[in-house]
Design a protein around this motif. Sequence first.
Motif: not given
Length: 177
Positions: A135-140, A156-160
């Motif tokens: 879901a982080t892929k869609e986040m600011e 891409q999704p957040d790597p962390g």
Amino acid sequence: AGDGDCGHTHARAARAIQEWVRARPPPAAPAQLLSALADLLLEKMGGSSGVLYGLFLTAAARPLLSRSDLPTWADAMDAGIEAMQRYGGAAPGDRTMLDSLWAAAQALHALRSPNADLLLVLATAVQSAEAAAEATKEMEAGAGRASYISSARLLQPDPGAVAVAAVLRAVLEGLQG
């Protein structure tokens, strides 16, 4: 996040943990284990991830000093997240590793129920962490290095967050094996 070091720092941490386990048996007491892992990651992992994991594990160890039952593990997760938020400045929804941790912690609250099934609850927590990472892929990005990069370039999704979900999946698989 654009700098490419997340994978390198996590690989460095994994190698350090492998060497540590080969050299001596890890502490059996949960609080000592988490504290030792915190020290190891602070020393060997590097980067902001190493500091954040160190903060998380150090804080998570505290509730486990006197008890290590399943509800206390849920408390430990909450304590670790609180420390990361306090010192790291991120919150759930900021597109960081905290998103996966927070989602997993919500699922781990089920450990506070009588007769909780550890593996079932942990499996749910892992699935929650993986979904949160995706879901982080869609986040600011509201914190961390990604916040300095145009959101149009964050595809891409957040790597962390992905790394946290992978670590939790490894814990689950280790417990299942």
